[in-house]
Design a protein around this motif. Structure first.
Motif, short mmCIF file in Angstrom:
data_model
loop_
_atom_site.label_atom_id
_atom_site.label_comp_id
_atom_site.label_asym_id
_atom_site.label_seq_id
_atom_site.Cartn_x
_atom_site.Cartn_y
_atom_site.Cartn_z
N GLU A 117 0.38 4.37 2.28
CA GLU A 117 -0.91 4.74 2.71
C GLU A 117 -1.14 4.91 4.30
OE1 GLU A 117 -3.94 2.08 0.98
OE2 GLU A 117 -5.62 3.16 1.75
N LYS B 218 0.69 -1.24 0.08
CA LYS B 218 0.02 -0.10 0.02
C LYS B 218 0.97 1.11 0.12
CE LYS B 218 -4.14 -1.97 0.68
NZ LYS B 218 -5.32 -1.80 -0.35
N HIS C 18 -8.60 6.69 3.64
CA HIS C 18 -7.95 5.65 2.66
C HIS C 18 -7.34 6.53 1.40
CE1 HIS C 18 -8.67 1.51 4.21
NE2 HIS C 18 -9.34 2.34 4.75
ZN LIG Z 1 -6.67 1.43 1.88
#
Ligand SMILES: [Zn+2]
Length: 219
Positions: free
Chosen positions: A27, A18, A86
């Motif tokens: 992230e 991520k 996110h």
């Molecule tokens: Zn995410």
């Protein structure tokens, strides 16, 4: 009336893959920075705003939901909201992609979360103006493919949020939304997210959107 706002930063330091292809944006870290600033601003407005995951490590979705639901049980599920923050991704192969934009998710069906999502979506259209204004030029330069728009919407059910059976949306008792603030595998999106202006704009859309929702409910 909303008594507690809970902010969840997606993922943890151990979540693999991520991040941006060049490693400049991770992230878990960006989401934590956004949540920290959103919560600080809401607290400054006198709100009981809470960070769901103070840890850097990956806390399981089941444990995240358990924490949210414990707050719901204490304050009443109608008096609590959850916002999970996110950054999106178009792939997982570690390569730059041409998808971009901002969007918000709720669980399927019409719930109070749809109103919250619409308020945040409306705020995104205002707060992300610098991003929206720059989008056509960057698209012409090839940063985004021709299907891309700066603020994504799924109008199929009459409102702009996307619907998905994400665990944190399905297993929490209160109104819950999940925002995807731009793509971590799009270079132009990452540049914006890592800029001071871009970070502030993403913080602002959450603060303003939630503020609008909470104020309307308190009338
Ligand atoms: Zn995410």
């Amino acid at each position: 009336m909303i008594k507690v706002e809970v902010y969840d930063a997606g993922h943890g330091i151990d979540t693999l893959g991520k991040c941006s292809p060049d490693g400049s944006l991770r992230e878990y870290k960006k989401a934590r920075e956004l949540v920290k600033d959103i919560v600080a601003l809401r607290r400054a407005q006198g709100v009981d705003a809470r960070i769901l995951v103070p840890e850097e490590t990956d806390i399981s979705l089941a444990e995240r939901c358990r924490r949210v639901n414990a707050i719901c049980d204490k304050y009443g599920k109608d008096n609590v909201i959850l916002i999970s923050v996110h950054c999106n991704a178009a792939g997982a192969d570690g390569k730059w992609k041409s998808a971009g934009g901002w969007c918000v998710y709720t669980s399927p069906g019409q719930t109070k979360a749809d109103t919250l999502a619409t308020d945040i979506w409306n705020a995104a259209n205002v707060s992300l103006k610098p991003y929206i204004d720059r989008f056509p030029l960057l698209k012409a330069q090839g940063a985004y493919d021709k299907r891309q728009v700066p603020i994504r919407a799924d109008w199929s059910d009459g409102d702009p949020d996307y619907e998905a059976r994400f665990y944190i949306l399905m297993h929490t008792k209160c109104a819950a939304v999940l925002t995807e603030s731009l793509f971590q595998d799009n270079k132009a999106d990452v540049d914006f997210l890592l800029s001071k202006e871009g970070h502030a704009a993403v913080v602002d859309l959450h603060v303003k959107g939630v503020e609008t929702y909470v104020k309307r409910l308190s009338k």
